[in-house]
Design a protein around this motif. Structure first.
Motif, mmCIF file in Angstrom:
data_model
loop_
_atom_site.group_PDB
_atom_site.id
_atom_site.type_symbol
_atom_site.label_atom_id
_atom_site.label_comp_id
_atom_site.label_asym_id
_atom_site.label_seq_id
_atom_site.Cartn_x
_atom_site.Cartn_y
_atom_site.Cartn_z
ATOM 1 N N THR A 1 34.784 -20.369 24.689
ATOM 2 C CA THR A 1 34.926 -21.053 23.547
ATOM 3 C C THR A 1 33.811 -21.858 22.988
ATOM 4 O O THR A 1 33.440 -21.920 21.889
ATOM 5 N N PHE A 2 33.183 -22.327 24.115
ATOM 6 C CA PHE A 2 31.973 -23.246 23.665
ATOM 7 C C PHE A 2 31.051 -22.285 22.845
ATOM 8 O O PHE A 2 29.941 -22.708 22.109
ATOM 9 N N ILE B 1 36.675 -21.395 29.006
ATOM 10 C CA ILE B 1 36.104 -22.580 28.325
ATOM 11 C C ILE B 1 34.557 -22.353 27.808
ATOM 12 O O ILE B 1 34.339 -22.553 26.814
ATOM 13 N N PHE B 2 33.917 -21.642 28.572
ATOM 14 C CA PHE B 2 32.605 -21.105 28.113
ATOM 15 C C PHE B 2 32.639 -20.342 26.935
ATOM 16 O O PHE B 2 31.570 -20.481 26.240
ATOM 17 N N LEU C 1 31.726 -21.385 19.492
ATOM 18 C CA LEU C 1 31.490 -22.730 18.627
ATOM 19 C C LEU C 1 29.987 -22.807 18.247
ATOM 20 O O LEU C 1 29.573 -23.025 17.147
ATOM 21 N N LEU C 2 29.198 -22.592 19.272
ATOM 22 C CA LEU C 2 27.748 -22.905 19.294
ATOM 23 C C LEU C 2 27.095 -21.823 18.386
ATOM 24 O O LEU C 2 26.342 -22.017 17.374
#
Length: 417
Positions: free
Chosen positions: A128-129, A125-126, A132-133
């Motif tokens: 992926t973020f 999850i981290f 994205l960031l």
């Protein structure tokens, strides 16, 4: 004797963990030998002491290494490792003190394991973020140079000499650069659609044959051979598409009175579909085999033929898994680069004719991030904008697939009530 600080640290943590394990186990055995009832076995107390010794030390060293390497914090490595050893010693002391009859060591170990598993789940999850960031931050810089609406709806991709603007030497050619992404996404979707038209029917029919009709000996031989296709490097598929399939497409089109370029969208689409067949066939085969055999027997007992049973019972029951396999194949096709470069070319071309030269988003991303272009140029930053839109498209496909899978499951559940 090892002389590297990191190796010395790992050896020290291992030694402390083993000592904590042995001492805690001996202490628990003494308590049990005295006739006192304990909530856990001696080995469970020992493993808890080892985890409380090595776990916090490795966690502290890992966080310190993250701050040191990725964030540029000035932390002396010897001090970091020494502090981690101090934490290990404190953890060993705490673990040994908790070797008491009223301490639930087994439950404590299970909580630690759940924490580790939750951390492993959070990593994706981290990540992926983080991806994205990192994409958004650079894509916003591009959208400050060229409007978002122009980028989304523009039909011409012509960077020209836009890299001169980053060097302070902008001219009319640089200012006239156009970044319309429609031709790139049109090429991406067309080649992906051709690949899916090849991969989904062939892969699904192969899965149905191997799971429902193939003898055991044929299945044992055919499935591994089919899955070998997934292990072939994509550059080999690119050679096959450029040297064999593209000339064949040109010859067939010429015999039909059509003009086809040797760099066309049809050839990489066909080869990409062949490459993706194992993804669909293997996953669909596993899903179809998971359908309970009692459903097949019940359908046959009601008078349905074998074909009707497969069409009306087996395939609907396996449809959520088949959709998931197809989505995986679509994502694989959207991200393919080498086959497109070698067989379809690199020219952005907005056309509905698959016999003409086209290119995809991933090819332009590679082209923009390689070479001697200035990183601050609009052409280089356009790669992040393309990546952001492609990420949004992939996310939308995932959401649509989840909705479809849920509807199929609800429909199947209602029909079986």
């Amino acid at each position: 004797m090892p002389n590297h600080p990191l190796l010395l640290f790992l050896v020290a943590v291992l030694v402390l963990g083993i000592l904590a394990f042995l001492v805690a186990r001996a202490k628990a055995l003494r308590v049990r030998a005295s006739g006192t009832a304990m909530y856990a076995q001696p080995d469970q107390y020992a493993w808890f002491a080892a985890l409380s010794t090595a776990g916090p030390a490795l966690l502290v060293s890992g966080v310190g290494g993250f701050l040191l390497l990725l964030l540029g914090a000035e932390i002396p490595l010897p001090w970091l490792l020494a502090g981690s050893l101090v934490v290990a010693a404190a953890g060993a002391t705490l673990g040994l003190r908790l070797v008491t009859p009223d301490f639930h060591a087994r439950q404590a170990i299970e909580r630690v394991i759940r924490f580790i598993l939750a951390g492993a789940a959070l990593i994706s999850i981290f990540t992926t973020f983080g991806i994205l960031l990192s994409i958004i931050s650079e894509a916003l810089r591009f959208f400050r140079m060229h409007g978002f609406w122009e980028f989304i709806t523009g039909t011409v991709w012509a960077p020209g000499n836009s890299f001169l603007a980053a060097a302070g030497r902008a001219d009319d050619a640089a200012s006239a650069a156009r970044f319309g992404s429609v031709p790139l996404f049109a090429g991406t979707f067309m080649i992906t659609a051709i690949a899916m038209l090849v991969a989904i029917p062939v892969g699904l029919m192969a899965a149905i044959y191997m799971s429902e009709f193939a003898p055991r000996r044929v299945r044992t031989l055919a499935k591994p051979v089919l899955e070998v296709l997934a292990g072939i490097p994509t550059v080999v598929y690119g050679f096959f598409a450029a040297i064999t399939v593209a000339p064949l497409v040109v010859s067939v089109a010429g015999s039909l009175g059509l003009n086809a370029s040797f760099n066309n969208a049809l050839a990489p689409g066909i080869v990409m579909g062949i490459m993706i067949i194992p993804f669909i066939s293997s996953l669909s085969d596993d899903v179809i085999n998971a359908v309970p055999d009692s459903m097949r027997q019940g359908s046959l007992a009601l008078g349905m033929t074998r074909g009707e049973t497969i069409r009306h019972v087996v395939v609907p029951a396996a449809m959520p898994g088949i959709i998931s396999a197809s989505l995986l194949a679509v994502s694989r096709a959207l991200g393919e680069t080498m086959i497109v470069v070698m067989a379809a070319g690199m020219r952005p071309n907005l056309t509905a004719n698959p016999l003409e030269e086209m290119t995809t988003v991933t090819v332009r991303i590679v082209a923009a991030l390689t070479g001697d272009l200035e990183f601050e140029s609009a052409e280089t930053l356009s790669a992040f904008a393309l990546g952001l839109v492609l990420f949004a498209v992939t996310l939308s496909l995932n959401l649509v697939s989840v909705i479809m899978i849920r509807r199929f499951r609800e429909k199947y559940r209602v029909n079986n009530l």
